[in-house]
Every structure is written in C-alpha cells, then in structure tokens.
Design an enzyme around this catalytic site. Structure first.
Site, PDB file in Angstrom:
ATOM      1  N   GLY A  34      -1.621   0.342  -3.174  1.00 27.79           N
ATOM      2  CA  GLY A  34      -0.626   1.331  -2.756  1.00 27.79           C
ATOM      3  C   GLY A  34      -0.781   1.645  -1.279  1.00 27.79           C
ATOM      4  O   GLY A  34      -1.733   1.188  -0.621  1.00 27.79           O
ATOM      5  N   LEU A  35       0.162   2.408  -0.785  1.00 30.33           N
ATOM      6  CA  LEU A  35       0.179   2.773   0.635  1.00 30.33           C
ATOM      7  C   LEU A  35      -1.063   3.566   1.023  1.00 30.33           C
ATOM      8  O   LEU A  35      -1.712   4.186   0.163  1.00 30.33           O
ATOM      9  CB  LEU A  35       1.407   3.638   0.933  1.00 30.33           C
ATOM     10  CG  LEU A  35       2.782   2.961   0.837  1.00 30.33           C
ATOM     11  CD1 LEU A  35       3.888   4.027   0.898  1.00 30.33           C
ATOM     12  CD2 LEU A  35       2.960   1.932   1.955  1.00 30.33           C
ATOM     13  N   ALA A  38      -1.783   7.104  -0.510  1.00 31.05           N
ATOM     14  CA  ALA A  38      -1.170   7.217  -1.844  1.00 31.05           C
ATOM     15  C   ALA A  38      -2.140   7.849  -2.835  1.00 31.05           C
ATOM     16  O   ALA A  38      -1.721   8.507  -3.798  1.00 31.05           O
ATOM     17  CB  ALA A  38      -0.732   5.837  -2.336  1.00 31.05           C
ATOM     18  N   SER A  41      -8.212   5.816  -3.220  1.00 27.70           N
ATOM     19  CA  SER A  41      -9.633   6.192  -3.166  1.00 27.70           C
ATOM     20  C   SER A  41      -9.889   7.410  -4.051  1.00 27.70           C
ATOM     21  O   SER A  41     -10.807   7.404  -4.879  1.00 27.70           O
ATOM     22  CB  SER A  41     -10.057   6.518  -1.725  1.00 27.70           C
ATOM     23  OG  SER A  41      -9.897   5.380  -0.920  1.00 27.70           O
ATOM     24  N   SER A 108      -3.907  -3.790  -0.157  1.00 29.43           N
ATOM     25  CA  SER A 108      -3.481  -5.106  -0.676  1.00 29.43           C
ATOM     26  C   SER A 108      -1.949  -5.195  -0.707  1.00 29.43           C
ATOM     27  O   SER A 108      -1.352  -5.244  -1.781  1.00 29.43           O
ATOM     28  CB  SER A 108      -4.090  -5.393  -2.058  1.00 29.43           C
ATOM     29  OG  SER A 108      -4.119  -4.284  -2.909  1.00 29.43           O
TER      30      SER A 108
HETATM   31  N1  PPS Z   1      -2.852  -1.264  10.530  1.00 29.50           N
HETATM   32  C1  PPS Z   1      -3.329  -0.668   9.429  1.00 29.50           C
HETATM   33  N2  PPS Z   1      -2.627  -0.705   8.273  1.00 29.50           N
HETATM   34  C2  PPS Z   1      -3.123  -0.114   7.177  1.00 29.50           C
HETATM   35  N3  PPS Z   1      -4.323   0.544   7.134  1.00 29.50           N
HETATM   36  C3  PPS Z   1      -5.049   0.597   8.265  1.00 29.50           C
HETATM   37  C4  PPS Z   1      -4.586   0.012   9.451  1.00 29.50           C
HETATM   38  N4  PPS Z   1      -5.510   0.244  10.412  1.00 29.50           N
HETATM   39  C5  PPS Z   1      -6.506   0.932   9.855  1.00 29.50           C
HETATM   40  N5  PPS Z   1      -6.247   1.162   8.548  1.00 29.50           N
HETATM   41  C6  PPS Z   1      -7.207   1.806   7.648  1.00 29.50           C
HETATM   42  O1  PPS Z   1      -7.739   0.756   6.848  1.00 29.50           O
HETATM   43  C7  PPS Z   1      -7.589   1.028   5.470  1.00 29.50           C
HETATM   44  C8  PPS Z   1      -6.950  -0.141   4.735  1.00 29.50           C
HETATM   45  O2  PPS Z   1      -7.873  -1.154   4.544  1.00 29.50           O
HETATM   46  P1  PPS Z   1      -7.642  -2.196   3.375  1.00 29.50           P
HETATM   47  O3  PPS Z   1      -8.801  -3.127   3.432  1.00 29.50           O
HETATM   48  O4  PPS Z   1      -7.390  -1.483   2.114  1.00 29.50           O
HETATM   49  O5  PPS Z   1      -6.302  -2.938   3.850  1.00 29.50           O
HETATM   50  S1  PPS Z   1      -5.643  -4.282   3.301  1.00 29.50           S
HETATM   51  O6  PPS Z   1      -5.762  -4.274   1.845  1.00 29.50           O
HETATM   52  O7  PPS Z   1      -6.353  -5.421   3.874  1.00 29.50           O
HETATM   53  O8  PPS Z   1      -4.248  -4.248   3.754  1.00 29.50           O
HETATM   54  C9  PPS Z   1      -6.670   2.222   5.354  1.00 29.50           C
HETATM   55  O9  PPS Z   1      -7.291   3.004   4.353  1.00 29.50           O
HETATM   56  P2  PPS Z   1      -6.492   3.805   3.222  1.00 29.50           P
HETATM   57  O10 PPS Z   1      -5.813   4.909   3.963  1.00 29.50           O
HETATM   58  O11 PPS Z   1      -7.598   4.308   2.332  1.00 29.50           O
HETATM   59  O12 PPS Z   1      -5.561   2.900   2.505  1.00 29.50           O
HETATM   60  C10 PPS Z   1      -6.667   2.856   6.722  1.00 29.50           C
HETATM   61  O13 PPS Z   1      -7.605   3.914   6.745  1.00 29.50           O
HETATM   62  N1  ADP Z   2      -1.909  13.157  -7.483  1.00 30.57           N
HETATM   63  C1  ADP Z   2      -2.680  12.797  -6.469  1.00 30.57           C
HETATM   64  N2  ADP Z   2      -3.393  11.654  -6.557  1.00 30.57           N
HETATM   65  C2  ADP Z   2      -4.187  11.251  -5.539  1.00 30.57           C
HETATM   66  N3  ADP Z   2      -4.347  11.921  -4.374  1.00 30.57           N
HETATM   67  C3  ADP Z   2      -3.646  13.071  -4.234  1.00 30.57           C
HETATM   68  C4  ADP Z   2      -2.791  13.546  -5.259  1.00 30.57           C
HETATM   69  N4  ADP Z   2      -2.247  14.690  -4.837  1.00 30.57           N
HETATM   70  C5  ADP Z   2      -2.732  14.923  -3.608  1.00 30.57           C
HETATM   71  N5  ADP Z   2      -3.590  13.947  -3.229  1.00 30.57           N
HETATM   72  C6  ADP Z   2      -4.297  13.893  -1.933  1.00 30.57           C
HETATM   73  O1  ADP Z   2      -3.797  12.759  -1.218  1.00 30.57           O
HETATM   74  C7  ADP Z   2      -4.817  12.160  -0.434  1.00 30.57           C
HETATM   75  C8  ADP Z   2      -4.960  10.705  -0.819  1.00 30.57           C
HETATM   76  O2  ADP Z   2      -5.873  10.093   0.061  1.00 30.57           O
HETATM   77  P1  ADP Z   2      -6.706   8.810  -0.321  1.00 30.57           P
HETATM   78  O3  ADP Z   2      -7.263   8.946  -1.697  1.00 30.57           O
HETATM   79  O4  ADP Z   2      -7.644   8.557   0.806  1.00 30.57           O
HETATM   80  O5  ADP Z   2      -5.554   7.704  -0.369  1.00 30.57           O
HETATM   81  P2  ADP Z   2      -5.691   6.134  -0.155  1.00 30.57           P
HETATM   82  O6  ADP Z   2      -7.068   5.723  -0.617  1.00 30.57           O
HETATM   83  O7  ADP Z   2      -4.605   5.537  -1.009  1.00 30.57           O
HETATM   84  O8  ADP Z   2      -5.466   5.890   1.297  1.00 30.57           O
HETATM   85  C9  ADP Z   2      -6.096  12.955  -0.687  1.00 30.57           C
HETATM   86  O9  ADP Z   2      -6.236  13.906   0.331  1.00 30.57           O
HETATM   87  C10 ADP Z   2      -5.802  13.648  -2.037  1.00 30.57           C
HETATM   88  O10 ADP Z   2      -6.492  14.862  -2.203  1.00 30.57           O
END
Ligand code: PPS
Ligand code: ADP
Length: 201
Positions: A34-35, A38, A41, A108
C-alpha cells in the site's frame, strides 16, 4: 535465473512441514502492500504482537528497516524497487521455510514484482494484504513528513505523487485503513489467518 554455474541443491534432513509441526502452526508470508502512510507498518506490528500472544512464531520485515542493511545499496527507481522486492521475497521465503509466519511491510508498488514473489512461494503460502487508503488520507497523516517534501519537489519519484502505485487485482485480504480503526484492520487479518487454518498444523 542464476548467474553461477556448477551449483547443486543440497537438501536438509529436517523439512518445513516438520518445523511447522514443532511450532504447532503453519508458516507463510503475509505481504502488506500500500501507499506510504497507508498503515502497513502500524497494522503489521500489531498483527505480530497479537500472533505472539497466541504463541505463533513470527518475524517482520519492514521496508524502512531492510533498506538500512540488506538493501542499503538500493534507491527508488523502478529497477531498484524491483530488486528490493525480489530480495525481500527470497528472504521471506527462507523465513517461511524456517517455519515462521513472516510479515512484510513494503510499498511494493508494482504488481509484477509482487506476483513474482507469489510465484516463488508454495501454494497458499503468499497472503497479499492490500492496505487500502485514499492518497488524500495518507497525505494528511504524513507520519514522516515525506509527502510534504515530495509536494515541495524535495523528493523526486515519490509513490502516489510522481511515481505509480498499482493496486492488487486479487489480494487475499483488503483492509481499509481510512474507513476502519487500526484494531479492526488488525482483527481482520488475524481472523483471516485463523479461519484459513494458518494458526494450527
Ligand atoms: N521516493 C520514495 N517513494 C516511496 N517511499 C519512499 C521514497 N523515498 C523514501 N521513501 C521511504 O521509503 C519507504 C518505502 O520503502 P519500501 O522498501 O517499502 O519501498 S518499495 O517497496 O521498494 O517501493 C517509505 O516508507 P513507508 O512510508 O513506511 O511506506 C518511505 O518512508
Ligand atoms: N486504521 C488505521 N490503520 C493503520 N494506521 C492508521 C489507521 N488510522 C490511523 N493510522 C495512522 O496512520 C499512520 C500509518 O503510518 P505507517 O504505519 O507508518 O504507514 P506505512 O507503513 O504504510 O507507511 C500511523 O501514524 C497510524 O497511527
């Protein structure tokens, strides 16, 4: 596709099914996609905590963490993301072979990369969890301030802003983190694992 020649597979005398029996539950890869923001984690951390309470042997692989070590030579081009997911898929497969219920939290963004991981897993051992959340909501959460930087042009190729995210066509589970609470999303995943028999041998 292997680069090396003259390599021969060597079987172990203890196999996955025996490790599962010892652990008292099945092993598999629960793949959260997911985004950014989203909730991959957050939800996977809580699912792992709940499984631990139920005596399940787990391990969690998280994009941010893995990119500090194993994948610290990869960036965010489509090629590097593909290699990131390929390596994580192989590691997750080894962990499932070791008998663990393995949870992964990676954006992903490409369907093809996720499907390749599904293909290397045994039947039923890849559980794709789409953490569905509107971009607007992810952006308003912005837990790491990265959307703000991406909008300001300080990060190029940020998923959802100027880089693609391809939604899964047929995931095993869809949790809607912009409609349901963290607890509800966690329960949905745990209930699925229980109902499909993963938590017993
Ligand atoms: N350009 C760009 N696009 C998306 N995300 C970015 C980018 N640069 C840094 N980050 C940070 O890296 C986390 C995503 O790493 P991933 O290994 O999950 O990415 S991927 O699956 O290879 O697309 C992502 O973590 P999450 O927010 O937990 O998804 C970001 O914190
Ligand atoms: N229903 C929900 N499920 C997951 N996270 C939520 C939800 N509602 C609010 N949040 C908040 O959204 C954020 C999600 O961040 P994170 O888990 O780091 O996302 P990701 O790993 O997809 O980047 C956290 O701050 C979390 O507390």
């Amino acid at each position: 596709m292997t680069k090396s020649e003259n390599i021969v597979w060597h079987d172990s005398k203890v196999v996955k099914e025996e490790r599962q029996k010892l652990n008292g539950h099945k092993s598999a890869v629960v793949w959260f996609t997911g985004l950014s923001g989203a909730g991959k984690s957050t939800i996977s951390v809580e699912v792992e905590k709940e499984l631990y309470k139920q005596g399940v042997h787990t391990y969690r692989l998280d994009g941010d963490n893995v990119r500090h070590g194993l994948n610290n030579n990869l960036g965010f081009s489509a090629e590097d993301r593909a290699e990131n997911i390929r390596r994580v898929g192989e590691v997750a497969k080894l962990m499932a072979d070791a008998g663990l219920l393995t949870l992964t939290a990676f954006i992903s963004p490409y369907r093809e990369d996720r499907d390749k991981v599904r293909e290397i897993m045994d039947d039923g051992e890849f559980i794709e969890v789409f953490v569905k959340c509107d971009l607007d909501v992810c952006e308003s959460r912005d837990p790491k301030g990265l959307y703000k930087k991406a909008r300001a042009g300080e990060i190029k190729g940020f998923t959802g802003i100027d880089d693609p995210y391809e939604e899964p066509n047929n995931p095993e589970i869809i949790v809607e983190s912009d409609k349901n609470s963290i607890e509800e999303c966690v329960q949905q995943v745990v209930n699925h694992l229980k109902a499909k028999g993963y938590l017993e041998v």
